[in-house]
Design an enzyme around this catalytic site. Structure first.
Site, PDB file in Angstrom:
ATOM      1  N   GLY A 128       0.830  -1.208   0.000  1.00 43.70           N
ATOM      2  CA  GLY A 128       0.000   0.000   0.000  1.00 43.70           C
ATOM      3  C   GLY A 128       0.858   1.247   0.000  1.00 43.70           C
ATOM      4  O   GLY A 128       2.075   1.173  -0.173  1.00 43.70           O
ATOM      5  N   ASN A 129       0.215   2.382   0.174  1.00 45.54           N
ATOM      6  CA  ASN A 129       0.972   3.632   0.263  1.00 45.54           C
ATOM      7  C   ASN A 129       0.238   4.600   1.183  1.00 45.54           C
ATOM      8  O   ASN A 129      -0.846   4.295   1.671  1.00 45.54           O
ATOM      9  CB  ASN A 129       1.198   4.223  -1.130  1.00 45.54           C
ATOM     10  CG  ASN A 129      -0.115   4.550  -1.821  1.00 45.54           C
ATOM     11  OD1 ASN A 129      -0.827   5.453  -1.411  1.00 45.54           O
ATOM     12  ND2 ASN A 129      -0.451   3.763  -2.851  1.00 45.54           N
TER      13      ASN A 129
END
Ligand code: C5P
Length: 394
Positions: free
Chosen positions: A208-209
């Site tokens: 993810g980010n």
């Protein structure tokens, strides 16, 4: 600007209700047709007679005994309004409006109106700062309501705090701003992507980010407020869905690609504010990957499609470039590489800008390489600046 405008003034039951008489008077003097709605509690602080004499209009105080002009249907008032101002707005009224409760005239009219609604909270400072009140305010803001920050000063309790009804000129300025809301994108279809994608590694983990989605959601809300039809393609966020926007969930890069391609077929603008993962697992594990002591784990990652670079059609293409160095130079490369009309270069090196912040610091770059560096401002203000540029290209 106020001349011949129908302004509904909702007065609720706080000590500052007496100040609403001054507001009603100034609005009337400016040529507005002021329709006052008082809640039951408001009438404990100020009488309808005062307001009637100031506005020369009947005052609505009860849903079942309406002034004859509005008696055909109670929503007639809601339809006639050019703007609604609730001043003072108590914590109770804000909570009721946030919940959509319509068992009195003010709640009904606010629920039924398409006019801009401005809320001027005034209450005890602890009630104002309480999480519940703040959550209700956030909810209403997401629906497009404008709020005027209460002032700091002496409160009814005698102590100093934030909770005072702002002065009349400040309230009038907010009403004028609401009346002047540009509808310059009406008839246009704007597609916005937001949030960070998550690429599954196994049923438990993902890549993810840090994207919060706040910039994309602010863009969707701003475009909606300017009259556009908006499709918001959202990856993973923890934000409330904005009202009157078509929300499509797209948690991974591949799902986002599919949704973007579908949505742009009938759109005039695509703004990709989403942080799309650049890599995904070649094959995500079907079962949870077990740790093995003393061993490293290698993931086999493959490139995701560059959605923005690959999508084609007859629409304005706007991208974001989150950069930690060589902001403008790197953004310009992406602008040409992805054949964009505009790129928004986003400085992510500071905490007040970029990921998860409510404010942002960006440089807008167009196809000709013209750059406009904006100072630190709220994401909503940045959104309007971007839409100003988009509007110029349409
Ligand atoms: O190349 P980079 O990821 O920095 O480009 C950022 C822009 O491209 C953003 O607007 C982002 O939404 C978009 N993008 C995309 N597909 C990807 C990666 C980024 O559309 N796989």
């Amino acid at each position: 600007m106020l001349k011949n405008k129908t302004i509904i003034l909702g007065i609720t039951g706080g000590i500052a209700a007496y100040k609403a008489a001054d507001l009603a008077s100034k609005l009337t003097q400016a040529g507005a047709k002021v329709e006052v709605i008082m809640t039951e509690a408001a009438m404990k602080f100020i009488t309808p007679l005062t307001l009637r004499n100031i506005t020369h209009r009947p005052v609505v105080t009860d849903m079942f005994e309406l002034a004859s002009e509005w008696s055909v249907e109670h929503v007639a008032l809601a339809e006639a309004a050019d703007a609604i101002i609730v001043a003072p707005a108590t914590a109770n009224t804000i909570a009721r409006l946030a919940a959509g409760i319509a068992d009195d005239m003010l709640g009904t009219v606010v629920l039924a109106t398409k006019a801009p609604v401005v809320i001027a909270p005034a209450m005890n400072d602890l009630m104002y700062s309480n999480k519940v009140t703040q959550e209700n305010i956030t909810k209403l803001k997401a629906r497009g309501f404008s709020f005027i920050e209460p002032g700091y000063g002496r409160l009814a309790s005698g102590k100093m705090g934030k909770g005072r009804l702002p002065d009349t000129p400040e309230i009038i300025a907010a009403i004028e701003a609401a009346l002047g809301q540009k509808k310059d994108l009406s008839g246009k279809h704007v597609v916005v992507t937001a949030g960070g994608t998550r690429e599954p590694i196994d049923p438990v983990r993902h890549i993810g980010n840090r994207s919060s989605g706040k910039m994309g959601y602010a863009l969707a809300e701003a475009a909606r407020d300017r009259g556009a039809k908006v499709t918001l393609i959202s990856a993973n966020v923890s934000l409330d869905a904005p009202a009157d926007v078509t929300l499509v969930k797209a948690p991974t890069a591949l799902e986002m690609k599919k949704e973007v391609e579908k949505a742009v077929k009938k759109s005039d603008v695509l703004i990709m504010a989403a942080a799309v993962a650049d890599y995904q697992m070649e094959i995500a594990a079907g079962n949870k990957i077990k740790k093995e002591s003393g061993k490293n784990l290698t993931l086999n990652l493959v490139k995701t499609p560059d959605i923005l670079g690959e999508v084609k059609g007859n629409f304005i293409k706007v991208g974001f470039a989150a950069e930690s160095e060589n902001l403008v130079a790197n953004a310009k490369k992406k602008l040409t590489g992805k054949k964009l009309d505009l790129i928004i270069a986003n400085d992510i090196t500071k905490t007040d800008s970029g990921f998860d912040a409510d404010t942002n610091r960006v440089v807008i770059i167009d196809k000709k390489g013209k750059t406009e560096e904006l100072p630190l401002m709220s994401k909503r203000e940045v959104a309007d600046k971007i839409l100003d540029k988009v509007k110029g290209l349409l």
